[in-house]
Design a protein around this motif. Structure first.
Motif, mmCIF file in Angstrom:
data_model
loop_
_atom_site.group_PDB
_atom_site.id
_atom_site.type_symbol
_atom_site.label_atom_id
_atom_site.label_comp_id
_atom_site.label_asym_id
_atom_site.label_seq_id
_atom_site.Cartn_x
_atom_site.Cartn_y
_atom_site.Cartn_z
ATOM 1 N N ASP A 1 0.832 -1.195 0.000
ATOM 2 C CA ASP A 1 0.000 0.000 0.000
ATOM 3 C C ASP A 1 0.871 1.252 0.000
ATOM 4 N N PRO A 2 0.657 2.174 -0.933
ATOM 5 C CA PRO A 2 1.483 3.384 -0.972
ATOM 6 C C PRO A 2 1.023 4.440 0.023
ATOM 7 N N PRO A 3 1.939 4.983 0.841
ATOM 8 C CA PRO A 3 1.551 6.068 1.734
ATOM 9 C C PRO A 3 1.713 7.417 1.041
ATOM 10 N N ARG A 4 0.689 8.185 1.052
ATOM 11 C CA ARG A 4 0.700 9.560 0.585
ATOM 12 C C ARG A 4 1.323 9.720 -0.803
ATOM 13 N N ALA A 5 2.395 10.549 -0.920
ATOM 14 C CA ALA A 5 2.939 10.891 -2.231
ATOM 15 C C ALA A 5 3.827 9.803 -2.816
ATOM 16 N N TYR A 6 3.992 8.689 -2.128
ATOM 17 C CA TYR A 6 4.904 7.645 -2.578
ATOM 18 C C TYR A 6 4.124 6.529 -3.267
ATOM 19 N N ASP A 7 4.593 6.119 -4.450
ATOM 20 C CA ASP A 7 3.846 5.148 -5.247
ATOM 21 C C ASP A 7 4.194 3.715 -4.847
ATOM 22 N N ASP A 8 3.588 2.761 -5.561
ATOM 23 C CA ASP A 8 3.790 1.340 -5.249
ATOM 24 C C ASP A 8 5.251 0.937 -5.367
ATOM 25 N N ALA A 9 5.946 1.479 -6.355
ATOM 26 C CA ALA A 9 7.353 1.126 -6.532
ATOM 27 C C ALA A 9 8.179 1.573 -5.325
ATOM 28 N N ALA A 10 7.871 2.727 -4.768
ATOM 29 C CA ALA A 10 8.636 3.255 -3.631
ATOM 30 C C ALA A 10 8.458 2.396 -2.390
ATOM 31 N N THR A 11 7.280 1.800 -2.222
ATOM 32 C CA THR A 11 6.999 1.035 -1.004
ATOM 33 C C THR A 11 7.149 -0.465 -1.196
ATOM 34 N N GLU A 12 7.623 -0.883 -2.343
ATOM 35 C CA GLU A 12 7.831 -2.311 -2.615
ATOM 36 C C GLU A 12 9.009 -2.847 -1.807
ATOM 37 N N ARG A 13 8.906 -4.103 -1.390
ATOM 38 C CA ARG A 13 10.009 -4.793 -0.714
ATOM 39 C C ARG A 13 10.548 -5.883 -1.622
ATOM 40 N N LEU B 1 9.465 19.849 4.519
ATOM 41 C CA LEU B 1 9.595 19.930 3.058
ATOM 42 C C LEU B 1 8.646 18.981 2.327
ATOM 43 N N GLY B 2 7.847 18.222 3.057
ATOM 44 C CA GLY B 2 6.855 17.362 2.436
ATOM 45 C C GLY B 2 7.248 15.914 2.287
ATOM 46 N N CYS B 3 8.411 15.534 2.817
ATOM 47 C CA CYS B 3 8.812 14.126 2.798
ATOM 48 C C CYS B 3 8.003 13.345 3.828
ATOM 49 N N ASP B 4 7.935 12.015 3.654
ATOM 50 C CA ASP B 4 7.377 11.178 4.709
ATOM 51 C C ASP B 4 8.368 11.184 5.872
ATOM 52 N N PRO B 5 7.977 11.657 7.055
ATOM 53 C CA PRO B 5 8.931 11.778 8.162
ATOM 54 C C PRO B 5 9.501 10.445 8.626
ATOM 55 N N GLN C 1 6.591 3.318 8.305
ATOM 56 C CA GLN C 1 6.560 3.103 9.754
ATOM 57 C C GLN C 1 7.152 1.741 10.092
ATOM 58 N N ARG C 2 6.875 0.755 9.268
ATOM 59 C CA ARG C 2 7.464 -0.575 9.477
ATOM 60 C C ARG C 2 8.978 -0.517 9.293
#
Length: 444
Positions: free
Chosen positions: A17-29, A100-104, A44-45
């Protein structure tokens, strides 16, 4: 990513699941896995995995600038370690990134992880291991951090490609987290503008996971979150090393008005911390700007009031450097969220010079002390002897985790890399203890 023998597991696909401005590729493991606690974001994980890792805890026993326990004065008994530095860097990075809008959580993960691969005795140990490992891919703390996150730290295992056992995928962080923790996205000797630079972020046998993490990224360019992490690292260690040096009595504020002392500081800064086009007049102006601030700790004498003023100065400096970067970046890119490769962090030249002056002051008055130079010389001897002895006697002396990797390694080069991995994982005290056990000679 794979075993030391070079075997790389087949990576299954995963649609997190993508959080906010980050797409599926960014959150892939690399290896897909279900979340034990639905409702958390992928980042968060990631943050939780790094925060609870043994590798992060071990940073408590690794040198930042001054070796813990090597001091003689009452004010000098609790210097910062790699762990406290990483925690402070994470606090700075989390707030700057969020502004600056990044995921903290993503930025905090990168800040917590950025020094995890550093060996015992800080950069001093890094240089020894770089020489020892020259014929098996070299050594660099940032490349070791990637290796630790994706291979060494035991958290997730997957079947090996040949079906013969399991292979570690480390903490199995998201693509964005690994990318954000990568300061130097190139191999040894491949710096995009300085081919002779000793800085690099990946060993050749870790390229599969590196290439996966960097999929779609511009060659040689760090993501925005990594740039925030890098500046937060500079801010945290420049300010806090100066604070520690002043608190310990090694830095005397009044000395910074002496022409001779300032010249010595400029020599350090020009040789280590600033671009080649910088001149001493710029550095002098940077220090004068700091000295003119009402919160500058003039006349520090160690009293409780002076300590409070020093702590306020520390806060003011961090705020000054972060605000400079935030303002300049917003001026360049506007008010929207800035993530991944949508922007570059803009740090004004004046702020970089002020930060560099603090680094140079700490180096001049703390690192160049005779007792510290003697200690570093001893550390180099201990680590070089440990590396040579361990390489000659392995698998004796290896922890079970590294013994297993040593015994299944494909060749001498891979076996030597296991020895390097073992040494890099040690705390300062553990390195001295293992050296004494293997050589039969106690160390100081």
């Amino acid at each position: 990513m794979a075993r030391t023998s070079g075997t790389t597991p087949t990576r299954p696909s995963s649609p997190p699941d993508p959080p906010r401005a980050y797409d599926d590729a960014a959150t892939e493991r690399w290896a897909p896995e279900p979340d034990k606690r639905p409702g958390r974001t992928a980042f968060q994980r990631d943050r939780a995995r790094v925060l609870h890792s043994a590798a992060l805890r071990r940073l408590a026993g690794k040198t930042q600038v001054v070796t813990p326990g090597s001091h003689s004065t009452a004010w000098d008994t609790t210097p910062r370690t790699r762990l406290t530095h990483s925690l402070e860097c994470a606090q700075v990075g989390r707030e700057l990134g969020a502004a600056l809008g990044c995921d903290p959580d993503l930025v905090e993960t990168a800040c917590l992880a950025h020094d995890m691969g550093h060996p015992p005795f800080g950069h001093n140990g890094e240089r020894v291991l770089a020489e020892f490992a020259a014929d098996c891919g070299g050594f660099e703390g940032n490349a070791q951090s990637l290796r630790l996150l994706t291979r060494i730290e035991p958290k997730r295992f997957v079947p090996s490609p040949d079906g013969d056992g399991l292979v570690s995928v480390g903490l199995n962080l998201t693509r964005a987290a690994l990318d954000a923790a990568t300061k130097y996205p190139w191999t040894r000797g491949a710096h995009p503008t300085r081919p002779g630079s000793a800085k690099f972020g990946v060993y050749e046998d870790d390229l599969p996971v590196f290439d996966w993490a960097r999929s779609g990224a511009p060659v040689g360019r760090t993501c925005f979150e990594a740039q925030v992490m890098d500046w937060s690292d500079d801010v945290a260690y420049s300010v806090h090393d100066f604070e520690d040096g002043l608190h310990a009595g090694h830095i005397t504020p009044a000395a910074l008005t002496s022409a001779a002392e300032r010249s010595a500081v400029w020599d350090v800064a020009l040789g280590r911390y600033v671009p080649q086009d910088t001149d001493s007049a710029e550095l002098s102006a940077a220090l004068d700007r700091l000295l003119a601030q009402p919160w500058w700790p003039h006349g520090y004498d160690g009293t409780a009031v002076a300590q409070a003023r020093l702590k306020d100065a520390t806060s003011q400096l961090i705020g000054r450097f972060c605000e400079a970067a935030e303002t300049a970046t917003r001026r360049a890119y506007g008010t929207g969220p800035l993530t991944r490769y949508a922007a570059e962090l803009v740090v004004p030249r004046a702020a970089r010079h002020e930060c560099a002056v603090l680094k140079a002051v700490a180096h001049r008055y703390v690192m160049q002390r005779a007792e510290q130079q003697a200690l570093r010389a001893d550390q180099r001897i201990v680590l070089a002897e440990l590396a040579g002895t361990l390489a000659a006697r392995a698998p004796e002396g290896l922890d079970p985790q590294f013994r297993a990797l040593f015994e299944t390694a494909a060749d001498d080069r891979a076996r030597k890399r296991v020895v390097v991995d073992q040494i890099a994982s040690l705390t300062d005290t553990a390195a001295r203890s293992l050296h004494a056990r293997l050589t039969g000679r106690p160390t100081t």
